[in-house]
Every structure is written in structure tokens, then in C-alpha cells.
Design an enzyme around this catalytic site. Structure first.
Site, PDB file in Angstrom:
ATOM      1  N   THR A 236      12.350   3.240 -12.838  1.00  0.00           N
ATOM      2  CA  THR A 236      11.497   4.217 -13.527  1.00  0.00           C
ATOM      3  C   THR A 236      10.260   4.478 -12.676  1.00  0.00           C
ATOM      4  O   THR A 236       9.631   3.558 -12.162  1.00  0.00           O
ATOM      5  CB  THR A 236      11.100   3.682 -14.918  1.00  0.00           C
ATOM      6  OG1 THR A 236      12.322   3.442 -15.631  1.00  0.00           O
ATOM      7  CG2 THR A 236      10.259   4.690 -15.683  1.00  0.00           C
ATOM      8  N   CYS A 324      -3.146  -8.316   6.484  1.00  0.00           N
ATOM      9  CA  CYS A 324      -2.061  -9.254   6.208  1.00  0.00           C
ATOM     10  C   CYS A 324      -2.119 -10.467   7.118  1.00  0.00           C
ATOM     11  O   CYS A 324      -1.636 -11.520   6.761  1.00  0.00           O
ATOM     12  CB  CYS A 324      -0.721  -8.562   6.384  1.00  0.00           C
ATOM     13  SG  CYS A 324      -0.682  -6.999   5.564  1.00  0.00           S
TER      14      CYS A 324
HETATM   15  N1  PLP Z   1       2.473  -0.369   7.726  1.00  0.00           N
HETATM   16  C1  PLP Z   1       1.219  -0.364   8.212  1.00  0.00           C
HETATM   17  C2  PLP Z   1       0.973   0.194   9.576  1.00  0.00           C
HETATM   18  C3  PLP Z   1       0.163  -0.867   7.450  1.00  0.00           C
HETATM   19  O1  PLP Z   1      -1.076  -0.860   7.943  1.00  0.00           O
HETATM   20  C4  PLP Z   1       0.449  -1.396   6.158  1.00  0.00           C
HETATM   21  C5  PLP Z   1      -0.627  -1.999   5.337  1.00  0.00           C
HETATM   22  O2  PLP Z   1      -1.596  -2.540   5.856  1.00  0.00           O
HETATM   23  C6  PLP Z   1       1.772  -1.355   5.691  1.00  0.00           C
HETATM   24  C7  PLP Z   1       2.758  -0.833   6.498  1.00  0.00           C
HETATM   25  C8  PLP Z   1       2.129  -1.868   4.316  1.00  0.00           C
HETATM   26  O3  PLP Z   1       1.777  -0.922   3.338  1.00  0.00           O
HETATM   27  P1  PLP Z   1       1.626  -1.334   1.787  1.00  0.00           P
HETATM   28  O4  PLP Z   1       0.386  -2.150   1.690  1.00  0.00           O
HETATM   29  O5  PLP Z   1       1.527  -0.042   1.052  1.00  0.00           O
HETATM   30  O6  PLP Z   1       2.849  -2.094   1.418  1.00  0.00           O
END
Ligand code: PLP
Length: 385
Positions: A236, A324
């Protein structure tokens, strides 16, 4: 104390216009777009118009847009969906500087018998196109290369790469999570097959994103279940999120050139002053082919985390790597791939600006930075006095 937010590559604030448009879709217009009744049906129409807004920013057909839960899902769906659609091919080509949302999936595919080639990058953060071409063979199912790097802002020549890769039965995917909304893209003039984007990087909420799938591209659905998104992504719909993403894309499209020039002016002012006033500081990544909002600077012999903590005392938010990877003591895989020396990679800071930053904030940060760097250098065991 006022917060000065220079961490927009990690996430952005929701634009007021986006929030206002989303608001009724929580408590008033909460119907399920798949329902037969009028109450739900009107939501379906709103999703169609959001799809048009996203397509408008990218220059593609609305039917080529699949809404997802964000950049990570779009990247996973692109990689896994492509491989599932070409079961006889076993090779993936990518780069060493991708976001973990691509790198981790590719590396996981190695456990399933795939060969993964991670192209190296030079000091500027660029791949060598001849090396890419040499790696392409009949076994290659997918080439996935990011549009712009989240840590350095380096922009890859994606249209050129797409031209080189496609037309050989290979799918070309680009993770454009950091590029969409910051620089103009036009998919109608490009050979890109698949493109990922994420709402929270462009002033829409977290938990919504999209995958562009060029008409005719073979891809197996990643999420199985109901028939939402024309059977390409079950579940959804996140209606308020999709509504927000649509408005954010329309806002970005409206004045992308003007906004990007203004943000670039602020970024350059900050960057030039910091490089000038702080000794042993260097810029990481290609100075020219770069997102207008991103600046990644290394300060020799001090810890990036220590700089962040001192900035934090003044209410200034920056980052010492991608959101991250911070939290780990390993220097960034991106800076390591670019050959940034260990002593400099450890002391790297990323400033990432947005349309909401002001010159006053930049001036305040310029005023504070030299004192922070000098103080930390005095404390550093690596600096001989
Ligand atoms: N790809 C890149 C280049 C990013 O900078 C990020 C997030 O920092 C992502 C993917 C992941 O995106 P989301 O946080 O929307 O899962």
C-alpha cells in the site's frame, strides 16, 4: 542557540510547501488508493499527479516512475531486479565509491555466484572510462555507477557512461540520490535505464523515494504482493510521502539553476575561507565537476570527529563522512579509494548546504573554524611543535 545545518547530504528539512500539501493525507484524505469507493479513488488521482511532478523534474514519462520507500530500496530493487531478469549473465560492474545501498547489495551478490568488478577512482574521485569499457563483456548484466558522490559531491559523466554501456544488452543504473534536485537532469536526452532517488535528500520526507525504469527495461519486481505501482512494487502506497515527494520535485524543478547558483556561492565562500584561514587543509574531490552544495575538506593530523564536536558546541552541524559510515572509526571508503593519506582522511569534514542556508550562517562558521582547527592542532600528538 540557533542550529546551523550544513548536513544536507545526510537529510534535509521538509519544505513548508511540501508539509502543507501532505497534511490532509494523514487524517482527512486517508483512503486506500486501491479501494473502489470515491474516497479512495481521489487518492489514486493524487498519486497520478505526484508521479507527473516527479517525472517533470526528471524529464521522463510518468509511467516510468515507481514509488519506493527511499534510496536504499530503489538501489536494491535496481540491482536485484535486473539480475533476476537476466539469469544467464553473472557479472556486475560498479565503483569503489558507491553508497553502501549499492555496494553492499553487489557484494552480497558475490555470495550468489556473481562476479563484481569495483572500478577504482583517481585522486579526483573519477573512474577511467577505458577501464570501464575493458570490463564490459557478454557476461555483464548490469553496470551501476552513482550520479554524484554523497561524501565529496563529485559528479560522474553519467550521460557519457550510459551511452558507452547501453545498446549492448546491458542495463545501466545510476544512484542519483544526491543529484536529483541539486543539478538539472534530463532523462529524455539520456540512455540511463534505471535511476534511484530519495525524498529526504530534496526537502521531502524520509521513507519515500522512486525508481525510474526506462520503458522496455527488463526488471523483475523486488517487492512481491499486491498490484500497486502497475505490479512493479507491491505494498500500500505511502500516500503522504508520495504527495510530499511530488511537491518537492516540482519546487526543485521551478528554480533549480537559480537555487544551485545561490547555494554554490555560499559553499564557495565557506570553502575558500576555510582553506585560506586553516593551515594544512585540502579539498577532497574534483573541484569543478561537483555538486554545488558539497564541500569535503581534510585537516591534517586531527580527527574529524573532534572537529564535529567543537562545531556542535557552536550549533553547527556537519559530517565526518556519509551519515551511514560515521560512528565507525574506519576512515571513509570513498576517501581511501581516492588515495587520500590516512592522516588526512581521518580529519575530513563534509559541509553540505541547502536552499535554507544563509550568508550569515556561512560567515559565522568561517569565524569559528580557524580557532577550532588551531586548538585541535595544539592538542594533537601528531603535530611537532
Ligand atoms: N545513495 C546515496 C548516494 C545516498 O547518499 C543515500 C543516503 O545517504 C542513499 C543511497 C540511501 O538513501 P535512503 O536514505 O533514502 O535509503
Amino acid at each position: 542557540m540557533k542550529t546551523i545545518y550544513f548536513d544536507n547530504n545526510a537529510t534535509t528539512r521538509i519544505a513548508d510547501e511540501v508539509f502543507e500539501e501532505m497534511r490532509p493525507y494523514f487524517c482527512e484524505l486517508y483512503g486506500n488508493p486501491s479501494s473502489m469507493h470515491t474516497f479512495g479513488g481521489q487518492i489514486g488521482r493524487k498519486i497520478r499527479s505526484s508521479r507527473e511532478q516527479v517525472a517533470g523534474l526528471l524529464g521522463c514519462d510518468p509511467i516510468e516512475i515507481i514509488f519506493t520507500s527511499g534510496g536504499t530500496e530503489s538501489d536494491n530493487a535496481a540491482v536485484k531486479g535486473t539480475l533476476a531478469a537476466s539469469p544467464n549473465k553473472r557479472k556486475i560492474i560498479t565503483t569503489r565509491v558507491e553508497h553502501p545501498a549499492v555496494l553492499a547489495v553487489c557484494r552480497d551478490m558475490e555470495n550468489h555466484g556473481y562476479t563484481v568488478v569495483e572500478l577504482p577512482v583517481d585522486k579526483q574521485g573519477h573512474i577511467n572510462l577505458d577501464q570501464l569499457e575493458e570490463q564490459i563483456d557478454d557476461d555483464t548484466a548490469l553496470v551501476t555507477i552513482m550520479y554524484a558522490n554523497n561524501e565529496t559531491g563529485v559528479v560522474f559523466p553519467i550521460d557519457k557512461i550510459a551511452e558507452l554501456v547501453t545498446g549492448r544488452g546491458i542495463v545501466f543504473h545510476t544512484d542519483a540520490v544526491q543529484a536529483v534536485g541539486k543539478i538539472p537532469l534530463n532523462l529524455s536526452k539520456s540512455n540511463i535505464d534505471l535511476l534511484s532517488l530519495s525524498g529526504h535528500k530534496l526537502h521531502a520526507p524520509k521513507g519515500v523515494g522512486a525508481l525510474y525504469v526506462r520503458k522496455g527495461t527488463r526488471i523483475q519486481p523486488f517487492m512481491l504482493g499486491g498490484h500497486q505501482e502497475a505490479g512493479k512494487r507491491a505494498g500500500t502506497e505511502n500516500v503522504p510521502g508520495i504527495v510530499g515527494l511530488g511537491v518537492a520535485c516540482e519546487l526543485a524543478a521551478k528554480d533549480i539553476e537559480e537555487e544551485s547558483n545561490r547555494v554554490k556561492y555560499l559553499r564557495d565562500k565557506l570553502e575558500n575561507a576555510v582553506l585560506e584561514k586553516c593551515p594544512d587543509a585540502r579539498l577532497n574531490g574534483d573541484k569543478e565537476n561537483r555538486l554545488p552544495n558539497t564541500s569535503n575538506i581534510s585537516f591534517e593530523f586531527i580527527e574529524g570527529e573532534a572537529i564535529l564536536l567543537m562545531l556542535d558546541k557552536y550549533g553547527i552541524c556537519a559530517s565526518s563522512g556519509s551519515a551511514c559510515t560515521s560512528g565507525s572509526l574506519e576512515p571513509s571508503h570513498v576517501l581511501r579509494a581516492m588515495g587520500v593519506p590516512f592522516t588526512a582522511a581521518h580529519g575530513s569534514i563534509r559541509f553540505s548546504l541547502s536552499r535554507y542556508n544563509t550568508e550569515e550562517e556561512v560567515d559565522y562558521t568561517i569565524e569559528k573554524m580557524p580557532g577550532i582547527i588551531n586548538r585541535l592542532r595544539e592538542l594533537s600528538p601528531f603535530v611537532t611543535k
